[in-house]
Design an enzyme around this catalytic site. Structure first.
Site, mmCIF file in Angstrom:
data_model
loop_
_atom_site.group_PDB
_atom_site.id
_atom_site.type_symbol
_atom_site.label_atom_id
_atom_site.label_comp_id
_atom_site.label_asym_id
_atom_site.label_seq_id
_atom_site.Cartn_x
_atom_site.Cartn_y
_atom_site.Cartn_z
ATOM 1 N N HIS A 179 -31.697 22.346 21.562
ATOM 2 C CA HIS A 179 -31.794 20.532 22.475
ATOM 3 C C HIS A 179 -33.573 20.719 23.149
ATOM 4 O O HIS A 179 -34.011 19.558 23.236
ATOM 5 C CB HIS A 179 -31.219 20.789 24.350
ATOM 6 C CG HIS A 179 -31.191 21.122 25.400
ATOM 7 N ND1 HIS A 179 -30.510 22.083 25.378
ATOM 8 C CD2 HIS A 179 -32.461 20.529 26.103
ATOM 9 C CE1 HIS A 179 -31.249 22.667 26.679
ATOM 10 N NE2 HIS A 179 -32.004 21.526 27.486
ATOM 11 N N HIS A 189 -40.197 21.609 37.416
ATOM 12 C CA HIS A 189 -39.284 21.777 38.010
ATOM 13 C C HIS A 189 -38.334 22.861 37.798
ATOM 14 O O HIS A 189 -39.315 24.538 37.238
ATOM 15 C CB HIS A 189 -37.915 20.889 36.492
ATOM 16 C CG HIS A 189 -38.422 21.717 35.717
ATOM 17 N ND1 HIS A 189 -39.314 21.504 34.890
ATOM 18 C CD2 HIS A 189 -37.510 21.947 34.309
ATOM 19 C CE1 HIS A 189 -39.217 22.019 33.755
ATOM 20 N NE2 HIS A 189 -37.915 22.009 33.574
#
Length: 282
Positions: free
Chosen positions: A110, A172
């Site tokens: 992805h 993140h």
């Protein structure tokens, strides 16, 4: 006519479960700009989440044939990869002293699929040349080295109307990527269950890193200009300041350098997934 368009964006931002915030809206604006630009070639700097590159993980690789895995509700099918151009690029990079790998075939996850679909509609609507940058399995390249790669790629394609794409998150932290690759091959269903268990354990043990937005702001300021001095300081204590997911911005750095112009931030949301969309055209 503009010869270059650069778009850098987080992936997974159009999932139904993703927040419907300013970044989600900005990806629509970026797609409209891509439609208007109508590139003859898309050079996509992307990474991998230990799905396509496992037993051998190159620092950089040009992919000559690619399919999409369809993981995390991503697209499936085959990319329209201009293999001859890819081979010529590899030869040029080797001649300019880049130790570049050639991936003769790769099933991309992805990190490539979502953003390609978000910007192009389908993964096969335009010729796409995928360039893999390792961001998940340390050690990875420095930000300056990623920029050097991108600059040479931009010089190689200077005569073409190219869309340069960088895909990944800003600050993140991914607990599942703190451990070395085990070599165990899981089905996608098993993988998602494992990720959930690792994240749940990290939350219960209080080991989720508390990130601050200053790393994001420093990075966005850097790619907002054309100077390179910031590339060295952005690397310092990267995991502590931006989490291990911040390394995905190596793809943005390469795309920024390939485009050769400062990027404009269309939207930025600071949270645990580091979402943003930036763009520039020349």
């Amino acid at each position: 006519m503009k010869k270059r368009l650069t778009v850098c964006a987080s992936h997974l931002i159009t999932l139904p479960s993703a927040p419907h915030g300013p970044v989600r809206s900005a990806i629509g604006a970026a797609r409209e700009a891509v439609d208007e630009f109508d590139p003859e070639l898309v050079v996509f700097f992307g990474t991998d989440h230990r799905r396509a590159f496992r037993s051998v993980v190159p620092t950089f690789a040009v992919v000559l044939e690619a399919t999409a895995q369809g993981d995390v509700a991503g697209p499936t099918g085959s990319y329209d990869v201009p293999a001859d151009l890819g081979r010529a690029l590899v030869a040029d990079l080797v001649a300019h002293e880049f130790d570049i790998a050639t991936a003769y075939s790769a099933a991309l996850d992805h990190a490539f699929g979502h953003t390609t679909r978000d910007l192009l509609g389908t993964i096969s609507s335009k010729p796409v040349l995928p360039i893999f940058i390792n961001c998940a399995s340390p050690p990875h390249a420095t930000f300056r080295r990623a920029a050097s790669l991108g600059r040479r790629v931009g010089e190689f394609f200077a005569d073409k109307r190219v869309l340069y794409v960088g895909s990944g998150g800003l600050a993140h932290d991914l607990p599942g990527f703190r451990e070395p690759e085990t070599g165990v091959v899981l089905t996608e269903e098993e993988r998602q269950e494992w990720i959930k268990s690792v994240n749940s354990k990290a939350r219960s043990e209080g080991t989720i890193r508390e990130l601050v937005r200053t790393w994001d702001e420093s990075f966005l300021a850097g790619i907002g200009g054309t100077a390179w001095e910031w590339l060295d300081s952005i690397d310092v204590d990267l995991v502590e300041r931006g989490g291990n997911g911040a390394a995905e911005c190596l793809t943005w750095t390469a795309a920024w350098a390939a485009g050769g112009q400062g990027l404009t931030t269309l939207a930025h949301e600071f949270d645990t997934s580091g979402r943003a969309v930036v763009m520039s055209a020349r």
